[in-house]
Design an enzyme around this catalytic site. Structure first.
Site, mmCIF file in Angstrom:
data_model
loop_
_atom_site.group_PDB
_atom_site.id
_atom_site.type_symbol
_atom_site.label_atom_id
_atom_site.label_comp_id
_atom_site.label_asym_id
_atom_site.label_seq_id
_atom_site.Cartn_x
_atom_site.Cartn_y
_atom_site.Cartn_z
ATOM 1 N N GLU A 66 0.815 -1.209 0.000
ATOM 2 C CA GLU A 66 0.000 0.000 0.000
ATOM 3 C C GLU A 66 0.850 1.262 0.000
ATOM 4 O OE1 GLU A 66 -4.014 -1.564 2.306
ATOM 5 O OE2 GLU A 66 -2.371 -0.801 3.526
ATOM 6 N N CYS A 90 6.108 -6.886 7.115
ATOM 7 C CA CYS A 90 7.125 -6.309 7.996
ATOM 8 C C CYS A 90 7.632 -7.385 8.939
ATOM 9 C CB CYS A 90 6.540 -5.146 8.803
ATOM 10 S SG CYS A 90 7.783 -4.215 9.743
ATOM 11 N N CYS A 97 3.381 8.741 1.399
ATOM 12 C CA CYS A 97 3.925 7.737 2.318
ATOM 13 C C CYS A 97 4.169 6.461 1.515
ATOM 14 C CB CYS A 97 2.940 7.490 3.463
ATOM 15 S SG CYS A 97 3.549 6.361 4.730
ATOM 16 N N CYS A 122 6.300 -4.221 15.799
ATOM 17 C CA CYS A 122 6.011 -3.183 16.788
ATOM 18 C C CYS A 122 4.563 -3.383 17.224
ATOM 19 C CB CYS A 122 6.222 -1.798 16.184
ATOM 20 S SG CYS A 122 7.936 -1.504 15.685
ATOM 21 N N CYS A 163 1.458 -1.428 15.995
ATOM 22 C CA CYS A 163 1.375 -1.180 14.552
ATOM 23 C C CYS A 163 0.661 -2.334 13.854
ATOM 24 C CB CYS A 163 2.788 -1.012 13.980
ATOM 25 S SG CYS A 163 2.824 -0.724 12.199
ATOM 26 N N CYS A 200 -1.292 6.492 10.437
ATOM 27 C CA CYS A 200 -0.030 5.917 10.881
ATOM 28 C C CYS A 200 -0.252 4.605 11.620
ATOM 29 C CB CYS A 200 0.683 6.929 11.792
ATOM 30 S SG CYS A 200 2.284 6.368 12.372
#
Length: 402
Positions: free
Chosen positions: A124, A144, A137, A148, A151, A375
């Site tokens: 994305e 990933c 962004c 985290c 997230c 975010c």
């Protein structure tokens, strides 16, 4: 293509993206996509296809101009190249764009695209318009590896690194959508790029570096390095190289000021601790008061948002004499998230403490929440996991850190 140094880069564990190079999936039609190639690589591609050296030098310059100044995707549009040569180019090359699976627009004007690579993997990108700037962004990986805990993207397994072509392709697609061809330095809607999408950019160093060199090239897209920010969760061994070889602004996903809390919410801290990370920030090439390091700090209720945490953050910045500002980010909740959002009053108090110490600490206004573009929310719709699955994945990633 990863270099030997990238393949030998220190890694957190067996699920890190770079232990072995991954084969790039070739196009089914056998043609070479010219987007994302450097000027030298573009010329070499023409030579490899059989064009003589003198002509390849000229044609590479012309094609580069059409791709990055005019936004052309068809060779037939390149009017200063002889028509007789168009079929030869069409047979061997393509000026591609990522495949768009879905495009969404938020009520606040934020745009999100779900893109698909040639191997069927999705990623994305998000465009955030403001009165004085427009920020893209950009993602650097499919999935990933870092997990985290606040997230949503971090709950995905890492699939692969994005190629330089796929990274540059995101910028090209955004320019298409915004109608910003021919390229010009003034009056752009897309003024800034942040490498803050899916993935950890410094675990895909070579491709990110090569892509940003194309984006920054003054003969093409010509985005200044001062308008590009690379965000890392703290891959300390690669930070100096990023400063030296890319030279863009640095943002660090800090999110906590004690070992105990950061170990929990940013697990890479177990490998590269806060003190080591902040020393790398102090040593980052080019950092000064005009180009401050940004510390990203997501506000988690009763976890990292107390007065004592704000005072410790000020102490650490002063200890390492860092030219820094702090972006405070209200937590963007997602299904199954283990944390809550700090109250507006608590966020304001946290910000005030930092401001009173003479350090900028603005509160970022959440954008694109209604389309999961804010975010920490980027995550392809195909990735749905139960709470138990999320916990198990988190434990696997933590175990890999040793």
């Amino acid at each position: 293509m990863q270099t030997e140094s990238a393949a030998l880069m220190p890694i957190p564990g067996h699920i890190d993206p770079v232990p072995v190079p991954r084969q790039t999936v070739a196009r089914e039609d056998g043609r070479v996509d010219l987007v994302g190639l450097s000027k030298a690589e573009l010329r070499e591609a023409l030579l490899a296809a059989g064009m003589d050296a003198k002509q390849a030098k000229l044609r590479a310059k012309q094609i580069w101009h059409w791709i990055y100044n005019r936004g052309a995707t068809e060779f037939t549009a390149m009017t200063d190249i002889a028509k007789a040569q168009h079929p030869w180019l069409v047979e061997r090359f393509v000026v591609g764009r990522p495949e768009v699976i879905e495009a969404q627009v938020s009520t606040d004007g934020t745009r999100k695209w779900l893109l698909r690579g040639p191997d069927g993997q999705d990623y994305e990108m998000v465009f955030i318009p403001d009165a004085d700037r427009g920020t893209l962004c950009v993602s650097s990986q499919v999935g990933c590896t870092l997990n985290c805990r606040f997230c949503h993207t971090g709950t995905m397994r890492l699939v692969r690194n994005l190629t330089a072509q796929e990274i540059v392709g995101q910028v090209m697609l955004a320019r298409d959508a915004l109608g910003e061809w021919p390229s010009q330095p003034e009056g752009r809607m897309l003024t800034n790029i942040v490498m803050m999408g899916m993935g950890e950019p410094l675990y895909n160093f070579d491709n990110v570096r090569d892509a940003l060199h194309v984006v920054m090239d003054g003969d093409g897209l010509a985005l200044s390095k001062r308008r590009i920010t690379l965000s890392t969760s703290g891959v300390v061994p690669m930070m100096a190289r990023a400063g030296q070889e890319i030279g863009v602004n640095l943002a660090v996903s800090l999110h906590a000021v004690t070992k105990e809390i950061r170990d929990e919410i940013v697990p890479i801290n177990r490998k590269y601790g806060i003190e080591e990370l902040l020393q790398a920030c102090a040593d980052y090439p080019g950092a000064n008061n005009a180009r401050r390091i940004t510390f990203e700090y997501v506000m988690l209720k009763d976890k990292n948002d107390l007065d004592e945490h704000a005072h410790e953050l000020v102490r650490l910045i002063r200890k390492y004499k860092l030219p820094a500002k702090v972006n405070l980010i209200p937590f963007n909740p997602w299904p199954g998230a283990p944390y809550d959002t700090s109250t507006p009053e608590r966020v304001r108090r946290f910000s005030d403490i930092i401001f009173e110490a003479g350090i900028s600490a603005p509160v970022r206004t959440p954008r694109g929440r209604d389309i999961d573009a804010a975010c920490g929310q980027l995550k392809t719709a195909a990735e749905k996991k139960s709470r138990a699955e999320l916990d198990r994945l988190a434990e696997e990633k933590l175990a890999a850190l040793g």
